[in-house]
Design an enzyme around this catalytic site. Sequence first.
Site, PDB file in Angstrom:
ATOM      1  N   ALA A  10     -76.880   3.000  36.223  1.00  8.14           N
ATOM      2  CA  ALA A  10     -76.746   2.438  34.871  1.00  8.14           C
ATOM      3  C   ALA A  10     -78.004   2.691  34.040  1.00  8.14           C
ATOM      4  CB  ALA A  10     -76.438   0.946  34.955  1.00  8.14           C
ATOM      5  N   ASN A 101     -78.902  15.993  36.965  1.00  9.80           N
ATOM      6  CA  ASN A 101     -79.744  17.182  36.821  1.00  9.80           C
ATOM      7  C   ASN A 101     -79.918  17.840  38.180  1.00  9.80           C
ATOM      8  OD1 ASN A 101     -80.346  17.093  34.108  1.00  9.80           O
ATOM      9  ND2 ASN A 101     -82.039  15.660  34.431  1.00  9.80           N
ATOM     10  N   LYS A 178     -79.095  25.493  33.828  1.00  4.45           N
ATOM     11  CA  LYS A 178     -79.936  24.348  33.493  1.00  4.45           C
ATOM     12  C   LYS A 178     -81.094  24.260  34.489  1.00  4.45           C
ATOM     13  CE  LYS A 178     -79.857  19.916  31.414  1.00  4.45           C
ATOM     14  NZ  LYS A 178     -80.252  18.709  32.089  1.00  4.45           N
TER      15      LYS A 178
END
Length: 302
Positions: A10, A101, A178
Amino acid sequence: MKQRWHILGAGSIGCLWACNLVSMGYPVTLLLRNPEKLDIFNSTGAITLAEKRYSVSAELTDTSTDIDQLLITTKSTDTATALQSIKKRLSKSVKVIVLQNGLGSQEWVKDQLPNAEVAWASTTDGVWTKTPFNLVHAGQGITRIGSPITAYAWLAPLENGFLKVEQDEDIALTLWRKLAINCAINPLTAVYQCKNGELINNPDYLATMAAVCKEVELVAESEGIELFDGPLIEQACHVAELTAENYSSMMQDIQHQRITEISHITGYLCERAKQNRLHTPTNDHYLRKIKKLHESIKTSAH
Ligand code: KPL
């Protein structure tokens, strides 16, 4: 009634996605690992984004209700501990989206949950937390979602919220791209504690970034990944220029004495290099440097 989404992690991105799912009419529950955070949530009872309140519920991970749809937005380094804490609550055919990521954790989640339908996602949205559960959506980006195995029909409705979402037929390539940019920018900015833009203005940093990029290209190629049309260094410079005034996520982690995601960025790259018998001395060097910084962070935390 739409099926509930549970969100593991969260932080800013997890809460932004909670609001996005609520905007589409999904019931949403945040899975929190510590009672203090749950108390803080309960004192507001909602997530606020641009002055608007989005009603979600929150519960501790060790609650016993079933989880049918799970969005994982923890840091990649926290995946194992976080997933372990809720594994027994997952229904047999749970649908999972890993929005993180780096690389490595996505495959790991799939291996842990052989019966689950696991999709991967990557986002360029920029969001930060003003006060707990009160967000600022600083940069409208795109979230790309897909599965490296098959096209899941349940992903398409996720395009209907306020966030820009696109189905991605080659999500593994998107995540690799990325990763490549992050290998080029993040460790250097973290070690030299500088803004992204400084990497292109300082000739020594630029030369180092070029060396990092060459190694990343070699590893990608050995994995059958064609990164970009032009050289990676050009893309990396372009991103550093676009984000010149920003501090990279890794730079900020080090500045705030937090463990970084290096193991899933440069660490993943160096591991793939080793498997493919390639040398990546520049990336190895920055991996060691950041790991050393982790050691001092851990020591000062005790
Ligand atoms: O993704 C980023 C990060 O900070 O993690 C970049 C692209 C480097 C922008 O800062």
